[in-house]
Motif scaffolding. Structure first.
Motif: not given
Length: 483
Positions: A397-410
């Motif tokens: 779950a942490h990895e999935q959220i990490r990826v999406l968070s970085h995409e949204s941050g960009a």
């Protein structure tokens, strides 16, 4: 108009109240000197000195200095180069039956220093209910907005949510410190009246007058002190009261000045974010060039005056440290400036705080928009924990959220678009187990902890207790600014 070719102190002409101006006015100063001479003559008569009742009554009938007497005193001071003796002469002309016993046994500091202590006490008594009113106004504001979530900041960066009321409670807490400091200082003053001490603090002149009767000298000191509204005379003074007292008094004002600058700075930041505004009148002009501007001029003035107030402490410290032995006159000129102006400055700050607190405007839609920009990132931990409860691996779950968070941050940083993390979560099948709970997991009200309870507890306990002695402070109304 009179005085237009002379420098005008803006504390008088623009910022502070008439009642505080009067405390340090020439009429109040010299009328207070006269009242102190009455106290001395009355007390000396009560202890057996030959002073007629008619002389006392004549003194009392001319306590308030008349307009015409200012000119007489000015002429005498120019001739004698001594302000106190000029006023002894002027008062004696108004009360000829008392002219021979006026100032009997006293030195100049009997009137100048005792009067200054009276002014400090009275000025503190003016500030205290005004500060209580500000605390009450801010408490009402805090209660009203105790549960309105807003973005918190640490290090100037978005942090965990607080509420508008909880943030206001920080200001209230600091102002309660100031209220206690002012009360303590006022109460301490009541124990340190200079009283009647003579030229070097030995009371030798009064011991001579009373033929070596020490008990009568002490009684005279006590009588004058009580008549002046103080509880006890200081036991040991030099020619003056200790300038250490000025240090303590100005320190509590300095501390209050720091609070003012802190609060004003917070309001200016929030106005910059368009989350909160100070009052802005219908025909007020924010800028001579930019007609759309709504500058936080009240809060900027509060910061400016608070900063000036913070600088008066050095005057008192350096003056106290520079005194020589039983006294030196290098304290006189600076105290004529720093003591009145520090109180005028504090009074002006309270006028501003009152005015601002009476009409602050909150913009919930703007606050919500700022929350929406940051809350998705803050909610990620809640989302991870909810997935774990559904049996999903915490690390996955942490990895999935990490990826999406970085995409949204960009998207936010590089494209300047809104934070779309929640939409990405909704469109990713991995998060299906908690989709129905997503609104609750990202509800700002679930991120504010005990903010409403903290505000209520502060107002209903500390504030209520602190303000109890000031009665219904709301009757004082909103302060009107001169400019």
């Amino acid at each position: 108009m009179a005085g237009l070719d002379q420098y005008q102190n803006p504390l008088n002409s623009r910022y502070c109240s008439k009642e505080m101006q009067y405390v340090f006015s020439p009429r109040n100063r010299f009328s207070t000197w006269r009242q102190l001479w009455v106290y001395l003559a009355e007390s000396e008569r009560e202890l057996g000195l030959e002073i007629s009742e008619e002389a006392i009554q004549q003194l009392k009938s001319h306590v308030r200095i008349a307009d015409s007497e200012f000119e007489t005193a000015a002429i005498e001071e120019k001739r004698r180069r001594h302000d106190v003796m000029a006023h002894v002469h002027t008062y004696g002309l108004a009360a000829p039956l008392a002219a021979g016993i006026l100032h009997w046994g006293a030195t100049s500091c009997y009137v100048t220093d005792n009067a200054d202590l009276i002014f400090l006490r009275d000025a503190l008594n003016l500030l205290l209910p005004k500060l209580a009113t500000v605390i009450s106004l801010l408490s009402d504001f805090a209660i009203k907005h105790k549960a309105l979530p807003c973005l918190g900041y640490t290090h100037g960066q978005p942090a965990q949510l607080v509420t508008v009321g909880k943030r206001t409670s920080l200001w209230i807490t600091d102002l309660l410190y100031d209220l206690r400091n002012l009360e303590r200082t006022r109460d301490d003053l009541l124990q340190v009246f200079r009283g009647v001490k003579g030229t070097t603090g030995t009371q030798a002149s009064f011991l001579t007058i009373f033929k070596g009767d020490h008990l009568k000298v002490e009684a005279l000191d006590e009588l004058v002190t009580k008549k002046a509204g103080f509880e006890e005379p200081e036991i040991s003074t030099s020619q003056t009261y200790s300038r250490k007292i000025d240090v303590d008094v100005l320190h509590c004002l300095v501390s209050f000045g720091a609070t003012c600058e802190r609060i004003g700075g917070d309001i200016r930041h929030l106005a910059m974010f368009k989350e909160l505004e100070e009052p802005f009148e219908a025909e007020q002009i924010g800028s001579s060039a930019m007609a759309y501007k709504r500058n936080p001029m009240r809060s900027e003035r509060l910061c400016s005056l608070g900063r000036k107030l913070r600088n008066f402490g050095g005057d008192a410290e350096q003056t106290y440290a520079a005194q020589w032995l039983e006294r030196s006159l290098d304290d006189s000129a600076i105290r004529r400036i720093s003591l009145p102006e520090s109180f005028l400055c504090a009074d002006a700050c309270l006028q501003l705080l009152n005015n601002i607190s009476s009409g602050m405007v909150v913009y919930p839609a703007v606050i919500q928009r700022r929350i929406n920009a940051e809350l998705p990132f803050m909610a990620t931990e809640n989302i991870i924990m909810a997935l774990v409860e559904k049996g999903v691996s915490r690390q996955e779950a942490h990895e999935q959220i990490r990826v999406l968070s970085h995409e949204s941050g960009a998207v936010v940083k590089q494209e300047g678009k809104d934070n779309d993390l929640i939409e990405r979560v909704k469109n990713n099948a991995f998060f299906d187990p908690i989709i129905k709970d997503l609104d609750a997991l990202t509800d700002p009200r679930t991120f504010i902890g005990r903010c409403p309870e903290i505000v209520e507890k502060l107002v209903n306990t500390k504030v209520k207790k602190a303000l109890m002695k000031y009665g219904d402070v709301k009757l004082n109304g909103a302060a009107e600014l001169h400019v």
